[in-house]
Design a protein around this motif. Sequence first.
Motif, PDB file in Angstrom:
ATOM      1  N   ALA A 161       6.868   9.713 -23.115  1.00 23.79           N
ATOM      2  CA  ALA A 161       7.403   8.439 -23.617  1.00 23.79           C
ATOM      3  C   ALA A 161       8.259   8.622 -24.863  1.00 23.79           C
ATOM      4  O   ALA A 161       9.238   7.901 -25.050  1.00 23.79           O
ATOM      5  N   ILE A 162       7.938   9.567 -25.696  1.00 24.25           N
ATOM      6  CA  ILE A 162       8.693   9.743 -26.944  1.00 24.25           C
ATOM      7  C   ILE A 162      10.094  10.311 -26.677  1.00 24.25           C
ATOM      8  O   ILE A 162      11.077   9.745 -27.151  1.00 24.25           O
ATOM      9  N   PRO A 163      10.250  11.401 -25.920  1.00 21.98           N
ATOM     10  CA  PRO A 163      11.624  11.888 -25.667  1.00 21.98           C
ATOM     11  C   PRO A 163      12.488  10.888 -24.888  1.00 21.98           C
ATOM     12  O   PRO A 163      13.697  10.861 -25.055  1.00 21.98           O
ATOM     13  N   LEU A 164      11.860  10.060 -24.064  1.00 22.03           N
ATOM     14  CA  LEU A 164      12.633   9.089 -23.295  1.00 22.03           C
ATOM     15  C   LEU A 164      13.138   7.933 -24.152  1.00 22.03           C
ATOM     16  O   LEU A 164      13.985   7.167 -23.715  1.00 22.03           O
ATOM     17  N   SER A 165      12.638   7.807 -25.369  1.00 22.30           N
ATOM     18  CA  SER A 165      13.036   6.694 -26.224  1.00 22.30           C
ATOM     19  C   SER A 165      14.368   6.954 -26.919  1.00 22.30           C
ATOM     20  O   SER A 165      14.935   6.056 -27.514  1.00 22.30           O
ATOM     21  N   ASP A 166      14.880   8.162 -26.876  1.00 19.18           N
ATOM     22  CA  ASP A 166      16.140   8.550 -27.516  1.00 19.18           C
ATOM     23  C   ASP A 166      16.127   8.340 -29.028  1.00 19.18           C
ATOM     24  O   ASP A 166      17.163   8.136 -29.637  1.00 19.18           O
ATOM     25  N   LYS A 167      14.939   8.371 -29.629  1.00 20.34           N
ATOM     26  CA  LYS A 167      14.816   8.239 -31.079  1.00 20.34           C
ATOM     27  C   LYS A 167      14.158   9.479 -31.642  1.00 20.34           C
ATOM     28  O   LYS A 167      13.375  10.141 -30.971  1.00 20.34           O
ATOM     29  N   LYS A 168      14.492   9.769 -32.880  1.00 21.70           N
ATOM     30  CA  LYS A 168      13.892  10.893 -33.572  1.00 21.70           C
ATOM     31  C   LYS A 168      12.475  10.506 -34.003  1.00 21.70           C
ATOM     32  O   LYS A 168      12.241   9.384 -34.438  1.00 21.70           O
ATOM     33  N   ILE A 169      11.552  11.430 -33.890  1.00 22.10           N
ATOM     34  CA  ILE A 169      10.165  11.147 -34.266  1.00 22.10           C
ATOM     35  C   ILE A 169      10.069  11.073 -35.791  1.00 22.10           C
ATOM     36  O   ILE A 169      10.447  12.015 -36.491  1.00 22.10           O
ATOM     37  N   SER A 170       9.605   9.947 -36.268  1.00 23.55           N
ATOM     38  CA  SER A 170       9.399   9.735 -37.702  1.00 23.55           C
ATOM     39  C   SER A 170       8.260   8.744 -37.874  1.00 23.55           C
ATOM     40  O   SER A 170       7.796   8.135 -36.909  1.00 23.55           O
ATOM     41  N   SER A 171       7.821   8.586 -39.110  1.00 21.88           N
ATOM     42  CA  SER A 171       6.732   7.631 -39.336  1.00 21.88           C
ATOM     43  C   SER A 171       7.170   6.211 -39.028  1.00 21.88           C
ATOM     44  O   SER A 171       6.377   5.396 -38.554  1.00 21.88           O
ATOM     45  N   SER A 172       8.439   5.882 -39.254  1.00 25.19           N
ATOM     46  CA  SER A 172       8.910   4.533 -38.927  1.00 25.19           C
ATOM     47  C   SER A 172       8.954   4.326 -37.407  1.00 25.19           C
ATOM     48  O   SER A 172       8.655   3.239 -36.916  1.00 25.19           O
ATOM     49  N   PHE A 173       9.287   5.388 -36.671  1.00 24.80           N
ATOM     50  CA  PHE A 173       9.274   5.295 -35.213  1.00 24.80           C
ATOM     51  C   PHE A 173       7.856   5.070 -34.697  1.00 24.80           C
ATOM     52  O   PHE A 173       7.616   4.225 -33.827  1.00 24.80           O
ATOM     53  N   VAL A 174       6.901   5.817 -35.262  1.00 20.57           N
ATOM     54  CA  VAL A 174       5.503   5.665 -34.850  1.00 20.57           C
ATOM     55  C   VAL A 174       5.001   4.271 -35.211  1.00 20.57           C
ATOM     56  O   VAL A 174       4.330   3.613 -34.411  1.00 20.57           O
ATOM     57  N   SER A 175       5.349   3.789 -36.405  1.00 20.87           N
ATOM     58  CA  SER A 175       4.945   2.437 -36.819  1.00 20.87           C
ATOM     59  C   SER A 175       5.526   1.379 -35.890  1.00 20.87           C
ATOM     60  O   SER A 175       4.830   0.434 -35.509  1.00 20.87           O
ATOM     61  N   GLU A 176       6.785   1.550 -35.533  1.00 21.15           N
ATOM     62  CA  GLU A 176       7.433   0.598 -34.623  1.00 21.15           C
ATOM     63  C   GLU A 176       6.756   0.611 -33.256  1.00 21.15           C
ATOM     64  O   GLU A 176       6.489  -0.439 -32.668  1.00 21.15           O
ATOM     65  N   ARG A 177       6.447   1.795 -32.766  1.00 20.38           N
ATOM     66  CA  ARG A 177       5.801   1.925 -31.463  1.00 20.38           C
ATOM     67  C   ARG A 177       4.397   1.310 -31.469  1.00 20.38           C
ATOM     68  O   ARG A 177       4.004   0.611 -30.540  1.00 20.38           O
ATOM     69  N   LEU A 178       3.647   1.561 -32.541  1.00 17.83           N
ATOM     70  CA  LEU A 178       2.285   1.040 -32.627  1.00 17.83           C
ATOM     71  C   LEU A 178       2.244  -0.449 -32.965  1.00 17.83           C
ATOM     72  O   LEU A 178       1.181  -1.059 -32.903  1.00 17.83           O
ATOM     73  N   SER A 179       3.372  -1.034 -33.316  1.00 18.54           N
ATOM     74  CA  SER A 179       3.391  -2.481 -33.566  1.00 18.54           C
ATOM     75  C   SER A 179       3.274  -3.265 -32.255  1.00 18.54           C
ATOM     76  O   SER A 179       2.957  -4.449 -32.266  1.00 18.54           O
ATOM     77  N   HIS A 180       3.527  -2.584 -31.137  1.00 16.83           N
ATOM     78  CA  HIS A 180       3.353  -3.199 -29.826  1.00 16.83           C
ATOM     79  C   HIS A 180       1.885  -3.025 -29.408  1.00 16.83           C
ATOM     80  O   HIS A 180       1.359  -1.914 -29.388  1.00 16.83           O
ATOM     81  N   THR A 181       1.251  -4.117 -29.071  1.00 17.10           N
ATOM     82  CA  THR A 181      -0.182  -4.109 -28.749  1.00 17.10           C
ATOM     83  C   THR A 181      -0.512  -3.151 -27.606  1.00 17.10           C
ATOM     84  O   THR A 181      -1.529  -2.460 -27.651  1.00 17.10           O
TER      85      THR A 181
END
Length: 113
Positions: free
Chosen positions: A31-51
């Motif tokens: 799921a992470i490589p398919l998102s076309d975003k660089k892995i960062s704490s803001s990316f993880v926070s954004e992802r975990l904001s979805h229930t």
Amino acid sequence: MSAKKSPLWSWVGQRISALILAIGIPVHIIAIPLSDKKISSSFVSERLSHTGWLIFDLLLLLCCVYHGLNGIYSISLDFNPDKKTTKALSLSFLILGITLSIYGILILWSFIR
């Protein structure tokens, strides 16, 4: 029916957690490589904001802890320890599992605040 604890539920739990991990870990990794975003704490926070992702990661965390510790406990039983040692191992793995689960939940929680 005897009062002795049946290993059936441990076996069933191991199989269910294995199935969840066999499906969940590839999803987690892909799921992470398919998102076309660089892995960062803001990316993880954004992802975990979805229930849905938060529940998915919590389930994966709890299954990893259960599957790993239950597997090690089952292996230790193959050495036929006495009742006192078995009880001590059981309690130790239970405390370790609760501690690891709480620690993992706190780490996930730090990303969603």
